[in-house]
Design an enzyme around this catalytic site. Structure first.
Site, PDB file in Angstrom:
ATOM      1  CB  THR A 269      -6.497   4.999  -1.634  1.00  0.00           C
ATOM      2  OG1 THR A 269      -6.277   4.492  -0.197  1.00  0.00           O
ATOM      3  CG2 THR A 269      -7.780   4.855  -2.085  1.00  0.00           C
ATOM      4  CG  ASP A 270       0.159   6.387  -0.867  1.00  0.00           C
ATOM      5  OD1 ASP A 270       0.890   6.888  -1.543  1.00  0.00           O
ATOM      6  OD2 ASP A 270       0.087   5.770   0.172  1.00  0.00           O
ATOM      7  CE1 TYR A 271      -1.294   5.310   7.304  1.00  0.00           C
ATOM      8  CE2 TYR A 271      -0.307   3.258   6.692  1.00  0.00           C
ATOM      9  CZ  TYR A 271      -0.582   3.848   7.517  1.00  0.00           C
ATOM     10  OH  TYR A 271      -0.491   3.376   9.021  1.00  0.00           O
TER      11      TYR A 271
END
Ligand code: GLC
Length: 697
Positions: A269-271
């Site tokens: 995932t992104d942050y």
């Protein structure tokens, strides 16, 4: 290896990994699905910050934002020698356009229209990443973008899916090389899947919404290309698409990406994105958020601790099954095996990683070729006289040349404009005049004093590096601060003396007045660590500019989104008919078209013809009528007729470059899969329709 051998190898590998999974506790499994930052840029430390104990216990199985052979080997040693199951760590970092050696921002590099160069810079970045002990980079960014208000257009390959697809292939090859287990290879991570560049109003992190047709025609192709090139990881976008957050998008992640496109790698995932499913309003708590992400096929939770803290509850509430967790763990362990981490977790990492003469040479070459000569009235460039008044806040700003994702690149390793010009032997007097982004005009008078004694006035203007990139959308696209006032004062003072503008930005700027008043304009974007030398090479004529813009430049923000691939509509603009598509206050056309870029040659195209075959061979004669050698970039567009649905006026289907000496001729051949049905072929130096040769086929 023969296909049967690969299958056998894979079967043995999966059995070996299944045996390992069978030994794992739930906490150890969830640790493998967790990636934590060694620094906390956004969300602040997690419940369990990175610590030796968290690594030793297996609570955290992957890290980001830690690099250097020493620190990475030290933390890897704890994982593989002091934990119960001795599973090595994924170590990821954003080397978007270079690691220690910073290359031009991707939007600039795309303008080389040279896949070999795109691959070469990724290859060197991978070598430096591996040298720094990393085994994953969160690149390439493949978001097609047609909205310069969005700061992340700087990270993108521009407005066109054909370019984005070629960029995806080249970058994946460059980062991963032919052997992902190689000591100089790292896992690429194509991002941000998908259509992040279509955010509402160009505002960062806003929603996206579009038809499946638009998604498949424009935003999906670069990710298809990355999967076909074997990309080992993909990062979904923060955004929601037509009401479904990408981090929980079962249809696009499972049905399209994994089943239709055949992606077998890891989804990271992104942050903090899983936790943000609560903000999206689709999850009521962390357990629900974790369950939604897991069912969508997300393998690694970056920085939200949702898997570690939410999945145990999700299991108890029967929101997920252990088999789904095991499937994600399996994909992560397969990637670690493919990276060779089980065989030798210390295979990457050497203590001598630095910017070298060789890496600088590549950065200078790519930097020079990324510069786009937008305007050059009366062939003012290359400079004919040595005395320069260099005015503007970006003349002596080496650190800004790194752009918004400079990563591990150091300001002190970057050559600014002043240094580049003096290294080239020019006589330079400098005054900033104004700061980049304040209204203070107190320095203008002293700057104007430099004009009198100069042969040429060079204005170095534009954005600061962090005015583009992530979380950097702008609603106005003019020069920041009081730079336009400075420029106008210089134009007044110059009294006809040549004024050349070097424009730094992470996006096209809407600067029609600046462009009309300057004699020449060089778009430098952010050219990386060799910026000053690259700019001096072009200004002095040591190198003829060859860069092209991979994105259309708007005349006004009101034109956005503006791109060449528009559909014709039922009333395409006709200057003789008021009731056709137009604005009452600005032309429809961009300030500069996709593909625009001048050289120091004078090129003419002629004799467009097509040789039958599959693919078709499209040939065009090219002549350099100029007095200097130069390289021309030529584009091949198609307009498909009566295809059952409306087709874009121009679809890019190919590009090529031809270098010719003064007064030389050549022929460029481009290939094209035979179109279905009737079509019009266009060939020319940009997407400016008035510059194109055409042929019906
Ligand atoms: C950022 C970006 C993403 C990057 C990640 C790790 O928020 O959206 O592109 O790779 O976090 O730094």
């Amino acid at each position: 290896m023969k296909k049967r051998t690969i299958r056998l190898h894979c079967r043995e590998l999966v059995e070996q990994i299944n045996r390992l999974i069978a030994q794992m506790t739930l906490a150890e499994k969830l640790g493998q699905l967790t990636m934590t930052a060694a620094d906390y840029a956004v969300t602040g430390p997690l419940i369990t910050p990175v610590s030796e104990d968290a690594i030793r216990s297996g609570a955290i199985g992957n890290l980001l934002n830690l690099y250097g052979a020493g620190p990475t080997h030290r933390i890897q040693k704890i994982a593989v020698e002091e934990s119960r199951l001795r599973i090595p760590l994924l170590l990821g970092f954003d080397a978007l356009h270079g690691q220690r050696t910073v290359f031009p921002i991707p939007l600039a590099e795309a303008g080389l229209f040279d896949p070999a160069a795109w691959e070469a810079t990724a290859r060197l970045a991978a070598e430096e990443c591996a040298g720094d002990g990393l085994n994953m980079t969160f690149a390439p960014m493949l978001d097609v973008s047609r909205d310069p208000r969005w700061g992340r257009i700087a990270e993108s390959p521009g407005e066109d899916p054909f370019v984005g697809s070629a960029f995806a292939r080249a970058k994946t090859r460059g980062f991963q090389s032919a052997d992902l287990a190689g000591t100089n290879a790292v896992s690429a991570c194509a991002k941000h899947y998908v259509a992040y560049g279509a955010i509402n109003a160009g505002r960062e992190y806003a929603s996206t919404d579009m038809s499946e047709a638009m998604l498949r025609e424009v935003y999906l192709p670069p990710f298809r290309a990355a999967v076909e090139a074997g990309v080992a990881a993909i990062m979904p976008a923060f955004t929601d698409l037509s009401g479904i957050p990408m981090t929980a998008h079962v249809h696009l992640l499972q049905n399209v990406l994994r089943e239709e496109l055949g992606f077998e790698g890891v989804l990271v995932t992104d942050y903090h994105a899983i936790a943000e499913l609560l903000n999206h309003g689709v999850a009521g708590d962390l357990a629900e958020a974790a369950a939604l992400a897991l069912k969508a096929g997300i393998d690694i939770d970056m920085m939200s601790d949702a898997y570690r803290l939410g999945l145990p509850q999700a299991l108890q509430r029967n929101l997920v099954a252990m088999e789904e967790i095991d499937a994600a763990v399996r994909r992560v362990l397969v990637l670690k095996e493919r990276l060779g981490l089980f065989a030798d977790p210390y295979r990457r990492g050497r203590s001598d990683v630095s910017v070298t003469a060789q890496s600088r040479a590549l950065a200078r070459d790519v930097g020079t070729r990324s510069l786009v000569l937008l305007k050059n009235d009366a062939n003012i460039l290359p400079l004919a006289a040595p005395k320069l008044a260099v005015i503007g806040p970006l003349a002596d700003a080496g650190g800004e040349m790194r752009g918004p994702w400079g990563g591990a690149g150091r300001s002190e390793d970057c050559v600014g404009v002043l240094q580049g010009l003096t290294d080239a032997g020019l006589i330079v007097r400098h005054a900033p005049g104004v700061a980049i982004d304040t209204g203070d005009l107190s320095g203008v008078a002293s700057a104007l004093e430099l004009c009198a004694d100069a042969d040429v006035i060079l204005l170095c203007l534009g954005e600061a590096a962090l005015m583009s990139g992530e979380a950097a959308s702008r609603a106005y696209l003019g020069l920041p601060g009081a730079q336009q006032e400075l420029a106008d004062a210089v134009f007044e003072k110059a009294g006809g003396k040549p004024v050349v503008v070097v424009l730094f930005s992470g996006r096209p700027l809407a600067v029609p007045s600046l462009v009309s008043r300057a004699h020449a304009v060089l778009a430098a974007w952010f050219p990386g660590c060799e910026a000053g030398h690259a700019i001096a090479d072009v200004l002095t004529g040591k190198v003829s500019p060859s860069g092209r813009t991979a994105v259309s430049w708007p005349r006004a923000v009101g034109q956005i989104p503006i791109f060449f691939g528009e559909r014709p509509g039922g009333r395409p603009f006709n200057p003789k008919d008021h009731f056709t598509s137009h604005y009452s206050d600005v032309e429809n056309t961009p300030l500069f078209a996709f593909g625009h870029g001048l050289t120091y040659g004078d090129f003419a195209l002629s004799n467009l013809r097509v040789e039958p075959g599959n693919p078709l061979r499209v040939k065009v004669d090219v002549e350099n009528r100029g007095a200097r050698a130069a390289e021309e970039t030529v584009f091949l567009f198609l307009n498909q007729k009566c295809a059952g649905v409306t087709r874009p006026v121009l679809e890019l289907k190919g590009f090529g470059r031809i270098a010719l000496a003064a007064n030389a001729r050549g022929t460029l051949t481009l290939t094209l899969p035979p179109p279905e049905g009737r079509a019009e072929l266009f060939v020319g130096p940009s997407a400016d329709l008035t510059s194109l040769l055409s042929l019906s086929i």
